[in-house]
Design a protein around this motif. Structure first.
Motif, PDB file in Angstrom:
ATOM      1  N   ARG A 167       0.802  -1.221   0.000  1.00 36.14           N
ATOM      2  CA  ARG A 167       0.000   0.000   0.000  1.00 36.14           C
ATOM      3  C   ARG A 167       0.841   1.280   0.000  1.00 36.14           C
ATOM      4  O   ARG A 167       0.350   2.340  -0.343  1.00 36.14           O
ATOM      5  CB  ARG A 167      -0.962  -0.016   1.192  1.00 36.14           C
ATOM      6  CG  ARG A 167      -0.276   0.123   2.530  1.00 36.14           C
ATOM      7  CD  ARG A 167      -1.196  -0.190   3.710  1.00 36.14           C
ATOM      8  NE  ARG A 167      -0.374  -0.470   4.881  1.00 36.14           N
ATOM      9  CZ  ARG A 167      -0.077   0.415   5.819  1.00 36.14           C
ATOM     10  NH1 ARG A 167      -0.575   1.630   5.773  1.00 36.14           N
ATOM     11  NH2 ARG A 167       0.710   0.098   6.822  1.00 36.14           N
ATOM     12  N   ARG A 176       8.162   6.796   6.850  1.00 41.76           N
ATOM     13  CA  ARG A 176       7.461   6.305   8.041  1.00 41.76           C
ATOM     14  C   ARG A 176       8.355   5.439   8.909  1.00 41.76           C
ATOM     15  O   ARG A 176       8.275   5.483  10.139  1.00 41.76           O
ATOM     16  CB  ARG A 176       6.212   5.500   7.631  1.00 41.76           C
ATOM     17  CG  ARG A 176       5.165   6.404   6.997  1.00 41.76           C
ATOM     18  CD  ARG A 176       3.841   5.690   6.842  1.00 41.76           C
ATOM     19  NE  ARG A 176       2.931   6.543   6.081  1.00 41.76           N
ATOM     20  CZ  ARG A 176       1.655   6.300   5.901  1.00 41.76           C
ATOM     21  NH1 ARG A 176       1.110   5.201   6.424  1.00 41.76           N
ATOM     22  NH2 ARG A 176       0.906   7.118   5.201  1.00 41.76           N
ATOM     23  N   LEU A 180       9.557   5.834  12.845  1.00 44.69           N
ATOM     24  CA  LEU A 180       9.545   4.794  13.866  1.00 44.69           C
ATOM     25  C   LEU A 180      10.930   4.639  14.506  1.00 44.69           C
ATOM     26  O   LEU A 180      11.051   4.371  15.705  1.00 44.69           O
ATOM     27  CB  LEU A 180       9.058   3.465  13.290  1.00 44.69           C
ATOM     28  CG  LEU A 180       7.595   3.441  12.834  1.00 44.69           C
ATOM     29  CD1 LEU A 180       7.210   2.066  12.282  1.00 44.69           C
ATOM     30  CD2 LEU A 180       6.639   3.839  13.957  1.00 44.69           C
ATOM     31  N   SER A 194       4.244  12.099  14.179  1.00 45.32           N
ATOM     32  CA  SER A 194       3.238  11.080  13.888  1.00 45.32           C
ATOM     33  C   SER A 194       1.850  11.650  14.153  1.00 45.32           C
ATOM     34  O   SER A 194       0.870  11.229  13.569  1.00 45.32           O
ATOM     35  CB  SER A 194       3.486   9.803  14.691  1.00 45.32           C
ATOM     36  OG  SER A 194       3.477  10.071  16.061  1.00 45.32           O
TER      37      SER A 194
ATOM     38  N   ALA B 142       1.265   6.904  13.711  1.00 41.94           N
ATOM     39  CA  ALA B 142       0.445   7.217  12.547  1.00 41.94           C
ATOM     40  C   ALA B 142      -0.003   5.957  11.801  1.00 41.94           C
ATOM     41  O   ALA B 142      -1.056   5.948  11.183  1.00 41.94           O
ATOM     42  CB  ALA B 142       1.223   8.123  11.595  1.00 41.94           C
ATOM     43  N   ASP B 143       0.803   4.904  11.855  1.00 41.82           N
ATOM     44  CA  ASP B 143       0.572   3.752  10.993  1.00 41.82           C
ATOM     45  C   ASP B 143       0.708   2.464  11.819  1.00 41.82           C
ATOM     46  O   ASP B 143       1.770   1.850  11.864  1.00 41.82           O
ATOM     47  CB  ASP B 143       1.608   3.797   9.858  1.00 41.82           C
ATOM     48  CG  ASP B 143       1.347   2.762   8.777  1.00 41.82           C
ATOM     49  OD1 ASP B 143       0.716   1.731   9.060  1.00 41.82           O
ATOM     50  OD2 ASP B 143       1.792   2.995   7.635  1.00 41.82           O
ATOM     51  N   LYS B 145      -0.177  -0.567  11.414  1.00 47.00           N
ATOM     52  CA  LYS B 145       0.234  -1.773  10.698  1.00 47.00           C
ATOM     53  C   LYS B 145       1.758  -1.797  10.531  1.00 47.00           C
ATOM     54  O   LYS B 145       2.403  -2.830  10.739  1.00 47.00           O
ATOM     55  CB  LYS B 145      -0.448  -1.795   9.332  1.00 47.00           C
ATOM     56  CG  LYS B 145      -0.382  -3.154   8.673  1.00 47.00           C
ATOM     57  CD  LYS B 145      -1.206  -3.180   7.400  1.00 47.00           C
ATOM     58  CE  LYS B 145      -0.910  -4.482   6.648  1.00 47.00           C
ATOM     59  NZ  LYS B 145      -1.525  -4.484   5.321  1.00 47.00           N
ATOM     60  N   LEU B 146       2.303  -0.655  10.152  1.00 42.59           N
ATOM     61  CA  LEU B 146       3.754  -0.585   9.978  1.00 42.59           C
ATOM     62  C   LEU B 146       4.472  -0.731  11.327  1.00 42.59           C
ATOM     63  O   LEU B 146       5.517  -1.372  11.424  1.00 42.59           O
ATOM     64  CB  LEU B 146       4.135   0.739   9.313  1.00 42.59           C
ATOM     65  CG  LEU B 146       5.550   0.813   8.758  1.00 42.59           C
ATOM     66  CD1 LEU B 146       5.791  -0.231   7.681  1.00 42.59           C
ATOM     67  CD2 LEU B 146       5.840   2.203   8.202  1.00 42.59           C
TER      68      LEU B 146
END
Lengths: 215, 215
Positions: A167, A176, A180, A194, B142-143, B145-146
């Motif tokens: 995606r 991203r 992290l 974030s 923010a993500d 899944k990641l």
């Protein structure tokens, strides 16, 4: 040029069938040449694998070490840049990276030692960068060495789940994951970003360091 | 009992020589039995590997899924518990875990699909837990899944660097990696704790949820 073609085809075959199951005959067959022809360029299947490794490391680590060694830029900015580059290189050379990581045990002991040394060099420099960030008050993490292993693990494991049909576009994924990585080292900027990723990515694309509230 | 011995010896040999290079003869030799004897218990080398996998997954995932599915405990507490258990299981079954991760491509396609499905199940549940934490305002990422892939990568990559002779005892390593997992999801508790790890680990050992300042 022929050497390049052999490497290219070997990479495809190793990636498809695995290193152990690929024969020199397979590689020759895929190029329409004989086994002795391959042997005029490479001593063995192992030397093909080693040369593939050498390339992967030359390309992958030169840029990264440059950033890690750089004098300019704060720790947060350099960490972000390292992770983004590492992720992007992993994506660009997905097959080679996967083989590099999965076939490591099939390298000759001397070569394997060299590869492990390079990994350690990388992890050591990343640890130094994190320590620098902690000393500067930008990062808040109790164990910089472990944080460095966590970051490299997070990136190196990508070869198991990344798909070009996924995606996220490579640049977005890299951005991203670098957020992290900043989270891992407890850098407040990561939290702020974030919360507002869009604004942050705009600021980043201007090439400026993202501002951080003093902690 | 003999089946157990064969599995045990096969595990040692796969771990030492790699799966591809280990023969049924090697396994028989290590037990002082013949090849046909091994075949009375297992159809093939692949079926030995598959049974090793089955055990690894049964033990590794049952406990983890229990925590992920649990009703009690806030998201931060459950995330911490999952990561600690996952790290500790990885350490306890280091050889099996490494083979499980590295020999995945040598499994039969059907088995491989099953393994990948279990990995995805795990990653999916971990994603849900993170989403729950975000919804509850405990996590800021923010993500989700990641973040889930980052956490599982951080832990799964351990098999490449963990050594029983390393500086950290398993329980301490598990505690620190669970702190880093909380960092990844942007949980303020992680910051507070890395600032005062000792105090936090004392509180944790009392089995209570670590308090967090409202954000």
């Amino acid at each position: 040029y022929k050497r390049e073609l052999i490497l290219k085809n070997a990479l495809e075959l190793f990636s498809e069938k695995g290193f152990q199951k690929t024969t020199i005959d397979d590689i020759g067959g895929s190029l329409g040449v004989t086994k002795p022809f391959i042997y005029t360029y490479f001593d063995s299947k192992y030397s093909i694998l080693e040369q593939l490794y050498d390339r992967a490391y030359r390309d992958l680590h030169t840029g990264i070490l440059e950033i890690l060694n750089a004098e300019e830029g704060g720790p947060a900015e350099r960490l972000r840049r390292v992770v983004r580059l590492y992720v992007e290189e992993n994506i660009e050379r997905q097959k080679l990276t996967a083989i590099m990581l999965e076939e490591e045990r099939n390298l000759a002991p001397k070569k394997r030692a060299e590869v492990r040394r390079k990994h350690r060099e990388f992890d050591g420099k990343l640890t130094s960068l994190i320590e620098e960030g902690v000393a500067a008050g930008e990062f808040k993490v109790a164990d910089p060495k472990l944080a460095s292993l966590a970051i490299s693990g997070m990136v190196r494991w990508m070869h198991r789940w990344y798909s070009p049909e996924g995606r996220l576009a490579p640049a977005e994924l890299a951005a991203r994951l670098s957020d992290l990585a900043l989270n891992i080292v407890g850098c407040p900027a990561a939290e702020a970003m974030s919360a507002d990723l869009t604004a942050a990515s705009k600021r980043r694309s201007n090439g400026r360091v993202v501002g951080r509230a003093p902690s």
